[in-house]
Design an enzyme around this catalytic site. Structure first.
Site, PDB file in Angstrom:
ATOM      1  N   SER A 137       9.178  -2.230  -5.245  1.00 28.90           N
ATOM      2  CA  SER A 137       7.936  -1.398  -5.028  1.00 28.90           C
ATOM      3  C   SER A 137       8.219  -0.097  -4.184  1.00 28.90           C
ATOM      4  O   SER A 137       7.239   0.530  -4.169  1.00 28.90           O
ATOM      5  CB  SER A 137       6.796  -2.338  -4.182  1.00 28.90           C
ATOM      6  N   LYS A 140       6.510   2.850  -5.862  1.00 29.91           N
ATOM      7  CA  LYS A 140       5.324   3.107  -5.632  1.00 29.91           C
ATOM      8  C   LYS A 140       5.046   4.931  -4.966  1.00 29.91           C
ATOM      9  O   LYS A 140       4.210   5.264  -4.972  1.00 29.91           O
ATOM     10  CB  LYS A 140       4.475   2.275  -4.994  1.00 29.91           C
ATOM     11  N   SER A 317       1.034  -2.599  -0.966  1.00 30.22           N
ATOM     12  CA  SER A 317       1.893  -2.747  -2.117  1.00 30.22           C
ATOM     13  C   SER A 317       1.074  -3.243  -3.316  1.00 30.22           C
ATOM     14  O   SER A 317       1.396  -4.256  -4.230  1.00 30.22           O
ATOM     15  CB  SER A 317       3.063  -3.531  -2.045  1.00 30.22           C
TER      16      SER A 317
END
Length: 479
Positions: A137, A140, A317
Protein backbone atom coordinates in the site's frame (compact mmCIF):
# COMPACT_ATOMS: atom_id res chain seq x y z
CA UNK A 1 -22.83 18.25 5.69
CA UNK A 2 -23.34 17.35 2.08
CA UNK A 3 -22.02 19.18 -0.93
CA UNK A 4 -24.46 19.51 -3.77
CA UNK A 5 -25.23 21.56 -6.83
CA UNK A 6 -28.45 22.65 -8.53
CA UNK A 7 -28.28 22.68 -12.31
CA UNK A 8 -24.83 23.80 -13.43
CA UNK A 9 -24.16 26.32 -10.64
CA UNK A 10 -20.81 25.63 -9.07
CA UNK A 11 -20.32 25.19 -5.33
CA UNK A 12 -17.58 27.54 -4.12
CA UNK A 13 -14.55 25.77 -2.69
CA UNK A 14 -12.48 27.33 0.06
CA UNK A 15 -8.81 26.93 -0.75
CA UNK A 16 -7.89 25.52 2.64
CA UNK A 17 -5.26 23.26 1.06
CA UNK A 18 -3.05 26.31 0.54
CA UNK A 19 -2.75 26.70 4.31
CA UNK A 20 -1.49 23.24 5.16
CA UNK A 21 2.18 23.36 4.20
CA UNK A 22 3.43 24.34 7.66
CA UNK A 23 1.65 21.64 9.62
CA UNK A 24 2.49 19.10 6.93
CA UNK A 25 6.22 19.35 7.36
CA UNK A 26 6.44 20.28 11.05
CA UNK A 27 5.37 16.79 12.15
CA UNK A 28 2.88 18.01 14.76
CA UNK A 29 1.80 15.52 17.42
CA UNK A 30 -1.97 15.00 17.28
CA UNK A 31 -4.22 13.93 20.11
CA UNK A 32 -6.18 10.87 19.06
CA UNK A 33 -9.17 12.04 21.08
CA UNK A 34 -9.10 15.42 19.36
CA UNK A 35 -9.03 13.81 15.94
CA UNK A 36 -11.97 11.56 16.74
CA UNK A 37 -13.97 14.48 18.15
CA UNK A 38 -13.27 16.97 15.39
CA UNK A 39 -13.14 14.56 12.49
CA UNK A 40 -9.83 14.24 10.68
CA UNK A 41 -10.73 15.85 7.36
CA UNK A 42 -12.25 19.11 6.19
CA UNK A 43 -12.08 19.86 2.46
CA UNK A 44 -8.54 18.63 2.13
CA UNK A 45 -7.05 19.80 5.40
CA UNK A 46 -7.01 17.98 8.69
CA UNK A 47 -9.39 19.86 11.00
CA UNK A 48 -7.40 18.98 14.10
CA UNK A 49 -4.27 20.54 12.65
CA UNK A 50 -6.01 23.58 11.20
CA UNK A 51 -7.85 24.39 14.41
CA UNK A 52 -5.08 23.68 16.88
CA UNK A 53 -1.69 24.07 15.20
CA UNK A 54 -1.45 27.80 15.86
CA UNK A 55 -2.15 27.43 19.57
CA UNK A 56 0.03 24.44 20.39
CA UNK A 57 3.31 24.87 22.22
CA UNK A 58 6.40 22.71 21.65
CA UNK A 59 4.91 19.82 23.62
CA UNK A 60 2.02 17.66 22.58
CA UNK A 61 0.02 14.68 23.74
CA UNK A 62 0.80 11.03 23.39
CA UNK A 63 -1.77 8.27 23.09
CA UNK A 64 -1.69 6.10 26.20
CA UNK A 65 -3.86 3.47 27.77
CA UNK A 66 -6.36 4.39 30.45
CA UNK A 67 -5.17 6.26 33.50
CA UNK A 68 -4.08 9.85 34.01
CA UNK A 69 -3.41 12.62 31.60
CA UNK A 70 -1.33 11.98 28.48
CA UNK A 71 2.38 12.46 28.93
CA UNK A 72 4.11 15.06 26.84
CA UNK A 73 5.44 13.89 23.51
CA UNK A 74 8.19 15.86 21.77
CA UNK A 75 7.09 18.13 18.97
CA UNK A 76 9.25 19.14 16.07
CA UNK A 77 11.09 22.46 15.82
CA UNK A 78 9.55 25.17 13.67
CA UNK A 79 9.15 24.40 10.01
CA UNK A 80 11.36 27.22 8.77
CA UNK A 81 14.26 25.90 10.78
CA UNK A 82 13.57 22.39 9.52
CA UNK A 83 13.62 23.49 5.90
CA UNK A 84 16.79 25.57 6.10
CA UNK A 85 19.89 24.00 4.47
CA UNK A 86 22.07 22.16 6.99
CA UNK A 87 25.71 21.13 6.97
CA UNK A 88 26.44 17.68 5.58
CA UNK A 89 26.40 15.96 8.96
CA UNK A 90 24.56 13.02 10.40
CA UNK A 91 24.78 10.44 7.63
CA UNK A 92 27.44 8.44 9.48
CA UNK A 93 25.37 8.32 12.65
CA UNK A 94 22.27 7.37 10.66
CA UNK A 95 24.12 4.54 8.92
CA UNK A 96 25.29 3.30 12.30
CA UNK A 97 21.74 3.28 13.61
CA UNK A 98 20.01 1.77 10.56
CA UNK A 99 22.47 -0.83 9.30
CA UNK A 100 22.10 -3.29 12.21
CA UNK A 101 18.31 -2.84 12.20
CA UNK A 102 18.13 -3.72 8.50
CA UNK A 103 19.94 -6.98 9.28
CA UNK A 104 16.96 -8.13 11.38
CA UNK A 105 15.80 -11.49 9.90
CA UNK A 106 12.21 -10.34 10.47
CA UNK A 107 12.63 -8.03 7.46
CA UNK A 108 13.55 -10.77 5.02
CA UNK A 109 16.76 -11.21 3.07
CA UNK A 110 17.24 -7.87 1.31
CA UNK A 111 15.14 -4.95 2.53
CA UNK A 112 15.38 -1.65 0.68
CA UNK A 113 16.02 1.63 2.47
CA UNK A 114 16.27 5.30 1.56
CA UNK A 115 16.54 8.41 3.75
CA UNK A 116 16.98 11.91 2.31
CA UNK A 117 17.11 15.48 3.58
CA UNK A 118 14.02 17.02 2.01
CA UNK A 119 15.33 20.61 2.01
CA UNK A 120 18.62 19.86 0.28
CA UNK A 121 17.84 16.62 -1.53
CA UNK A 122 20.95 15.10 0.00
CA UNK A 123 20.93 11.32 0.37
CA UNK A 124 21.62 10.46 4.01
CA UNK A 125 21.32 6.69 3.76
CA UNK A 126 20.64 4.07 1.12
CA UNK A 127 20.60 0.31 0.99
CA UNK A 128 19.17 -1.36 -2.08
CA UNK A 129 17.36 1.93 -2.68
CA UNK A 130 17.19 1.55 -6.45
CA UNK A 131 15.84 -2.00 -6.45
CA UNK A 132 12.20 -2.24 -7.61
CA UNK A 133 10.22 -4.13 -4.96
CA UNK A 134 6.60 -4.96 -4.25
CA UNK A 135 5.41 -1.83 -2.45
CA UNK A 136 2.04 -3.02 -1.10
CA UNK A 137 0.00 0.00 0.00
CA UNK A 138 2.92 2.43 -0.02
CA UNK A 139 2.10 2.68 -3.74
CA UNK A 140 -0.83 4.86 -2.67
CA UNK A 141 1.70 7.69 -2.30
CA UNK A 142 2.30 7.41 -6.05
CA UNK A 143 -1.42 7.14 -6.82
CA UNK A 144 -2.14 10.26 -4.77
CA UNK A 145 0.69 12.24 -6.35
CA UNK A 146 -0.42 11.38 -9.88
CA UNK A 147 -4.07 12.26 -9.21
CA UNK A 148 -3.20 15.59 -7.61
CA UNK A 149 -0.81 16.44 -10.43
CA UNK A 150 -3.45 15.60 -13.03
CA UNK A 151 -6.52 17.19 -11.44
CA UNK A 152 -5.48 19.52 -8.62
CA UNK A 153 -6.54 19.39 -4.96
CA UNK A 154 -9.85 21.24 -5.44
CA UNK A 155 -11.25 18.93 -8.12
CA UNK A 156 -14.63 17.35 -7.31
CA UNK A 157 -16.29 14.37 -8.96
CA UNK A 158 -19.92 14.69 -10.08
CA UNK A 159 -22.80 12.27 -9.76
CA UNK A 160 -25.77 13.47 -11.79
CA UNK A 161 -29.34 12.70 -12.72
CA UNK A 162 -30.48 13.43 -16.28
CA UNK A 163 -33.59 12.84 -18.36
CA UNK A 164 -33.49 9.48 -20.11
CA UNK A 165 -34.06 8.56 -23.73
CA UNK A 166 -37.64 7.43 -23.17
CA UNK A 167 -40.68 9.30 -21.83
CA UNK A 168 -40.77 9.45 -18.04
CA UNK A 169 -37.27 8.00 -17.71
CA UNK A 170 -34.48 9.48 -15.62
CA UNK A 171 -30.91 8.19 -15.44
CA UNK A 172 -28.56 8.18 -12.45
CA UNK A 173 -25.10 8.77 -13.92
CA UNK A 174 -22.00 7.71 -11.99
CA UNK A 175 -18.87 9.84 -12.17
CA UNK A 176 -16.72 7.57 -10.02
CA UNK A 177 -17.11 9.43 -6.71
CA UNK A 178 -15.66 7.16 -3.98
CA UNK A 179 -17.13 9.40 -1.26
CA UNK A 180 -20.72 8.94 -2.48
CA UNK A 181 -23.04 7.88 0.32
CA UNK A 182 -26.66 6.79 0.60
CA UNK A 183 -26.76 7.58 4.31
CA UNK A 184 -28.43 10.68 5.74
CA UNK A 185 -25.21 11.53 7.53
CA UNK A 186 -22.11 9.84 6.22
CA UNK A 187 -19.85 8.41 8.94
CA UNK A 188 -16.90 9.29 6.71
CA UNK A 189 -17.68 13.01 6.57
CA UNK A 190 -18.49 15.25 3.62
CA UNK A 191 -18.89 13.87 0.13
CA UNK A 192 -21.39 13.16 -2.60
CA UNK A 193 -24.84 12.53 -1.17
CA UNK A 194 -27.56 10.39 -2.74
CA UNK A 195 -29.95 11.84 -0.13
CA UNK A 196 -29.33 15.40 -1.33
CA UNK A 197 -29.38 14.25 -4.95
CA UNK A 198 -32.77 12.58 -4.46
CA UNK A 199 -34.18 15.70 -2.80
CA UNK A 200 -33.02 17.92 -5.65
CA UNK A 201 -34.24 15.45 -8.26
CA UNK A 202 -37.67 15.17 -6.64
CA UNK A 203 -37.94 18.95 -6.49
CA UNK A 204 -37.00 19.30 -10.17
CA UNK A 205 -39.50 16.60 -11.21
CA UNK A 206 -42.35 18.13 -9.22
CA UNK A 207 -41.56 21.56 -10.66
CA UNK A 208 -41.97 20.01 -14.11
CA UNK A 209 -45.28 18.44 -13.09
CA UNK A 210 -43.99 14.87 -12.93
CA UNK A 211 -44.34 12.46 -10.04
CA UNK A 212 -43.89 9.10 -11.79
CA UNK A 213 -40.68 7.90 -13.42
CA UNK A 214 -38.68 4.87 -14.39
CA UNK A 215 -35.06 4.84 -13.25
CA UNK A 216 -32.01 3.80 -15.23
CA UNK A 217 -28.42 3.89 -14.07
CA UNK A 218 -25.30 4.60 -16.12
CA UNK A 219 -21.93 3.35 -14.85
CA UNK A 220 -20.28 3.27 -18.27
CA UNK A 221 -17.62 5.86 -17.42
CA UNK A 222 -15.35 3.05 -16.19
CA UNK A 223 -14.30 0.29 -18.57
CA UNK A 224 -12.61 -3.08 -18.34
CA UNK A 225 -12.91 -5.61 -15.50
CA UNK A 226 -14.67 -4.43 -12.36
CA UNK A 227 -13.03 -7.07 -10.18
CA UNK A 228 -9.48 -6.58 -9.02
CA UNK A 229 -7.06 -9.31 -10.03
CA UNK A 230 -7.24 -10.69 -6.48
CA UNK A 231 -10.92 -11.49 -7.16
CA UNK A 232 -13.76 -10.96 -4.71
CA UNK A 233 -12.17 -9.75 -1.52
CA UNK A 234 -13.20 -8.00 1.69
CA UNK A 235 -10.48 -5.39 1.13
CA UNK A 236 -12.09 -3.87 -1.97
CA UNK A 237 -15.45 -3.63 -3.73
CA UNK A 238 -15.94 -4.21 -7.46
CA UNK A 239 -14.64 -1.03 -9.08
CA UNK A 240 -17.54 0.78 -10.74
CA UNK A 241 -18.31 4.42 -11.56
CA UNK A 242 -21.47 4.30 -9.41
CA UNK A 243 -20.82 3.02 -5.91
CA UNK A 244 -22.29 4.30 -2.66
CA UNK A 245 -20.56 3.73 0.69
CA UNK A 246 -17.85 1.65 -1.01
CA UNK A 247 -20.33 -1.22 -1.35
CA UNK A 248 -20.27 -1.69 2.44
CA UNK A 249 -23.43 -3.16 4.00
CA UNK A 250 -22.80 -1.54 7.40
CA UNK A 251 -21.63 1.79 8.82
CA UNK A 252 -17.93 0.98 8.54
CA UNK A 253 -15.75 3.41 6.57
CA UNK A 254 -12.53 1.41 6.47
CA UNK A 255 -11.23 -2.07 7.11
CA UNK A 256 -12.34 -5.42 5.79
CA UNK A 257 -15.99 -6.28 5.28
CA UNK A 258 -17.91 -8.31 2.71
CA UNK A 259 -18.87 -5.99 -0.17
CA UNK A 260 -21.76 -5.68 -2.58
CA UNK A 261 -21.59 -8.01 -5.57
CA UNK A 262 -23.06 -5.28 -7.83
CA UNK A 263 -22.48 -1.82 -6.30
CA UNK A 264 -23.97 0.06 -9.28
CA UNK A 265 -27.30 -1.78 -9.07
CA UNK A 266 -27.45 -1.49 -5.29
CA UNK A 267 -26.72 2.24 -5.47
CA UNK A 268 -29.53 2.72 -8.00
CA UNK A 269 -31.92 0.77 -5.77
CA UNK A 270 -31.01 2.97 -2.81
CA UNK A 271 -31.61 6.06 -4.94
CA UNK A 272 -35.02 4.77 -6.05
CA UNK A 273 -36.00 4.27 -2.41
CA UNK A 274 -34.92 7.82 -1.58
CA UNK A 275 -37.03 9.17 -4.44
CA UNK A 276 -40.08 7.23 -3.21
CA UNK A 277 -39.56 8.69 0.26
CA UNK A 278 -39.87 12.12 -1.37
CA UNK A 279 -43.13 11.43 -3.14
CA UNK A 280 -41.84 10.25 -6.51
CA UNK A 281 -43.31 6.98 -7.83
CA UNK A 282 -40.56 4.83 -9.34
CA UNK A 283 -41.86 2.04 -11.54
CA UNK A 284 -40.15 -1.34 -11.56
CA UNK A 285 -36.53 -2.16 -10.83
CA UNK A 286 -33.73 0.22 -11.87
CA UNK A 287 -32.08 -0.99 -15.08
CA UNK A 288 -28.82 -0.22 -16.81
CA UNK A 289 -29.21 2.62 -19.29
CA UNK A 290 -27.14 5.16 -21.17
CA UNK A 291 -27.65 8.84 -20.50
CA UNK A 292 -28.40 10.69 -23.75
CA UNK A 293 -25.44 12.62 -25.12
CA UNK A 294 -25.56 16.25 -24.05
CA UNK A 295 -28.41 15.74 -21.60
CA UNK A 296 -28.65 18.55 -19.06
CA UNK A 297 -28.62 17.39 -15.43
CA UNK A 298 -31.74 17.63 -13.32
CA UNK A 299 -29.56 17.53 -10.21
CA UNK A 300 -25.93 17.03 -9.26
CA UNK A 301 -23.99 16.12 -6.13
CA UNK A 302 -20.26 16.67 -5.70
CA UNK A 303 -17.59 14.58 -4.05
CA UNK A 304 -15.24 15.64 -1.32
CA UNK A 305 -12.47 17.76 -2.92
CA UNK A 306 -9.64 15.60 -4.23
CA UNK A 307 -7.33 16.74 -1.43
CA UNK A 308 -9.75 15.29 1.11
CA UNK A 309 -10.09 12.04 -0.82
CA UNK A 310 -6.30 11.71 -0.89
CA UNK A 311 -6.11 12.24 2.86
CA UNK A 312 -8.80 9.66 3.59
CA UNK A 313 -7.11 7.18 1.28
CA UNK A 314 -3.69 7.55 2.88
CA UNK A 315 -4.83 7.68 6.50
CA UNK A 316 -6.95 4.54 6.33
CA UNK A 317 -5.16 2.86 3.40
CA UNK A 318 -8.46 2.91 1.53
CA UNK A 319 -8.23 0.62 -1.50
CA UNK A 320 -11.56 1.74 -2.98
CA UNK A 321 -10.53 5.39 -3.06
CA UNK A 322 -7.13 4.43 -4.47
CA UNK A 323 -8.60 2.60 -7.45
CA UNK A 324 -11.06 5.45 -8.04
CA UNK A 325 -8.23 8.01 -8.07
CA UNK A 326 -6.22 5.93 -10.55
CA UNK A 327 -9.22 5.95 -12.90
CA UNK A 328 -9.82 9.66 -12.41
CA UNK A 329 -6.19 10.21 -13.40
CA UNK A 330 -6.78 8.11 -16.50
CA UNK A 331 -9.83 10.19 -17.45
CA UNK A 332 -7.87 13.41 -16.96
CA UNK A 333 -5.20 12.21 -19.39
CA UNK A 334 -7.63 10.94 -22.03
CA UNK A 335 -7.20 7.24 -21.28
CA UNK A 336 -9.80 4.55 -20.57
CA UNK A 337 -10.85 4.47 -16.92
CA UNK A 338 -9.64 0.92 -16.31
CA UNK A 339 -6.82 -0.84 -14.47
CA UNK A 340 -4.68 -0.61 -17.60
CA UNK A 341 -5.59 3.00 -18.31
CA UNK A 342 -4.83 3.92 -14.72
CA UNK A 343 -1.40 2.32 -14.94
CA UNK A 344 -0.56 4.29 -18.08
CA UNK A 345 -1.86 7.57 -16.67
CA UNK A 346 -0.10 7.30 -13.29
CA UNK A 347 3.16 6.50 -15.07
CA UNK A 348 2.76 9.50 -17.38
CA UNK A 349 1.90 12.00 -14.63
CA UNK A 350 4.77 10.91 -12.38
CA UNK A 351 7.19 11.12 -15.29
CA UNK A 352 5.97 14.68 -15.91
CA UNK A 353 7.12 15.54 -12.39
CA UNK A 354 10.68 14.66 -13.38
CA UNK A 355 10.87 11.43 -11.41
CA UNK A 356 13.01 8.46 -12.41
CA UNK A 357 10.59 5.58 -12.97
CA UNK A 358 13.08 2.92 -14.07
CA UNK A 359 11.83 -0.54 -13.10
CA UNK A 360 8.51 0.69 -11.75
CA UNK A 361 5.06 -0.69 -12.46
CA UNK A 362 1.70 0.65 -11.32
CA UNK A 363 -0.49 -2.38 -12.05
CA UNK A 364 -3.18 -0.93 -9.80
CA UNK A 365 -3.75 2.13 -7.62
CA UNK A 366 -4.12 0.37 -4.27
CA UNK A 367 -1.08 -1.88 -4.01
CA UNK A 368 -3.12 -5.08 -3.76
CA UNK A 369 -1.56 -6.32 -6.99
CA UNK A 370 1.69 -8.17 -6.36
CA UNK A 371 2.90 -7.15 -9.81
CA UNK A 372 3.38 -3.56 -8.61
CA UNK A 373 6.99 -2.40 -8.39
CA UNK A 374 8.53 0.65 -6.71
CA UNK A 375 11.89 1.46 -5.20
CA UNK A 376 12.47 3.13 -1.85
CA UNK A 377 14.38 5.83 -3.73
CA UNK A 378 11.27 6.68 -5.74
CA UNK A 379 9.12 6.78 -2.60
CA UNK A 380 11.40 9.31 -0.89
CA UNK A 381 11.56 11.32 -4.11
CA UNK A 382 7.75 11.45 -4.20
CA UNK A 383 7.61 12.63 -0.59
CA UNK A 384 10.22 15.29 -1.27
CA UNK A 385 8.27 16.44 -4.30
CA UNK A 386 5.15 16.80 -2.13
CA UNK A 387 7.10 19.06 0.24
CA UNK A 388 8.54 21.16 -2.59
CA UNK A 389 7.15 24.74 -2.47
CA UNK A 390 6.96 24.60 -6.27
CA UNK A 391 4.32 21.86 -6.01
CA UNK A 392 1.73 23.01 -3.46
CA UNK A 393 -0.88 20.91 -5.25
CA UNK A 394 0.86 17.80 -3.89
CA UNK A 395 0.78 18.84 -0.21
CA UNK A 396 -2.16 16.55 0.73
CA UNK A 397 0.24 13.63 0.19
CA UNK A 398 1.99 14.79 3.37
CA UNK A 399 -1.03 15.81 5.42
CA UNK A 400 -2.78 12.53 4.64
CA UNK A 401 -0.04 10.35 6.09
CA UNK A 402 -1.01 8.60 9.34
CA UNK A 403 0.68 9.86 12.50
CA UNK A 404 2.62 7.27 14.51
CA UNK A 405 0.79 6.36 17.69
CA UNK A 406 -2.23 8.50 16.88
CA UNK A 407 -4.10 8.10 13.59
CA UNK A 408 -5.09 5.70 10.86
CA UNK A 409 -3.03 2.62 10.18
CA UNK A 410 -0.25 3.90 12.50
CA UNK A 411 -2.51 4.46 15.49
CA UNK A 412 -1.28 1.34 17.30
CA UNK A 413 2.33 1.51 16.09
CA UNK A 414 5.29 3.38 17.62
CA UNK A 415 3.10 4.42 20.55
CA UNK A 416 3.89 5.60 24.07
CA UNK A 417 7.45 6.72 24.67
CA UNK A 418 8.72 5.77 21.22
CA UNK A 419 10.76 8.62 19.70
CA UNK A 420 8.54 8.28 16.64
CA UNK A 421 5.23 8.80 18.47
CA UNK A 422 3.48 11.91 17.21
CA UNK A 423 6.41 12.83 14.98
CA UNK A 424 6.64 10.20 12.27
CA UNK A 425 4.01 10.46 9.53
CA UNK A 426 4.08 7.46 7.23
CA UNK A 427 2.16 5.25 4.84
CA UNK A 428 2.04 1.60 5.75
CA UNK A 429 2.07 -1.33 3.38
CA UNK A 430 1.19 -4.95 4.14
CA UNK A 431 0.82 -8.00 1.93
CA UNK A 432 1.71 -11.61 2.61
CA UNK A 433 4.77 -11.11 0.40
CA UNK A 434 5.68 -7.51 1.22
CA UNK A 435 5.79 -4.93 4.00
CA UNK A 436 6.60 -1.25 3.77
CA UNK A 437 6.72 2.07 5.59
CA UNK A 438 7.38 5.43 3.92
CA UNK A 439 6.97 8.92 5.31
CA UNK A 440 8.50 11.99 6.89
CA UNK A 441 9.90 13.13 10.21
CA UNK A 442 11.74 16.15 11.57
CA UNK A 443 14.90 14.84 13.20
CA UNK A 444 16.48 16.18 16.44
CA UNK A 445 18.66 18.61 14.49
CA UNK A 446 15.64 20.18 12.79
CA UNK A 447 15.89 18.61 9.35
CA UNK A 448 12.80 17.39 7.58
CA UNK A 449 13.66 13.88 6.39
CA UNK A 450 11.83 11.57 4.03
CA UNK A 451 12.35 7.85 4.54
CA UNK A 452 11.17 4.64 2.93
CA UNK A 453 11.70 1.01 3.91
CA UNK A 454 10.46 -2.03 1.96
CA UNK A 455 10.75 -5.68 2.99
CA UNK A 456 10.11 -8.70 0.78
CA UNK A 457 9.08 -12.20 1.89
CA UNK A 458 9.34 -11.42 5.58
CA UNK A 459 8.69 -14.53 7.70
CA UNK A 460 5.89 -12.97 9.78
CA UNK A 461 3.79 -9.82 9.37
CA UNK A 462 3.77 -8.53 12.96
CA UNK A 463 7.51 -9.01 13.37
CA UNK A 464 8.13 -7.25 10.07
CA UNK A 465 6.00 -4.29 11.14
CA UNK A 466 7.92 -4.02 14.39
CA UNK A 467 11.18 -4.08 12.45
CA UNK A 468 9.98 -1.29 10.19
CA UNK A 469 8.79 0.72 13.19
CA UNK A 470 12.24 0.44 14.77
CA UNK A 471 13.78 1.82 11.59
CA UNK A 472 11.40 4.79 11.57
CA UNK A 473 12.05 5.45 15.27
CA UNK A 474 15.80 5.38 14.60
CA UNK A 475 15.41 8.00 11.87
CA UNK A 476 13.39 10.15 14.25
CA UNK A 477 15.92 9.85 17.08
CA UNK A 478 19.25 10.12 15.24
CA UNK A 479 20.65 13.69 14.92
Amino acid sequence: MCDRERGWSEVPVVKTWQLIGGSAVAGLALSAAMVVTAGPWDSGQRKAERDRAASWSRTGGADHAAGGLPQAAPSAPGVLGGLAPRPNTGSTALAGALTPLLADPALGAAPGASVIDVATGRVLFESGAGDPMTPASTIKIATASAALAALGPEHRIRTTVTAGAGPGEIVLVGGGDPSLTAKKKSPAGSGGSLVALAADTAQALKAAGKDTVTLGYDDSLYTGPVLHTIGRDENIAPVTALTADEGRPDDSTFGTVERSVDPSRDTARAFAALLRDRGIKVGGEPAKAKAPAGAQPLATTLSTPLAGLVERMLTNSDNDIAEALARQTALATGRPASFEGGEQAVTEKLASLGLDLKGTRFADGSGLNRADRLSTRLLTALLAKAADPRHPELRPVLTGLPVAGFTGTLRARNTGDSPAAGLVRAKTGTLSVANGLAGTVVDPSGRLLAFAFLAANAPEKTAAEKGLDKLAAAVAATP
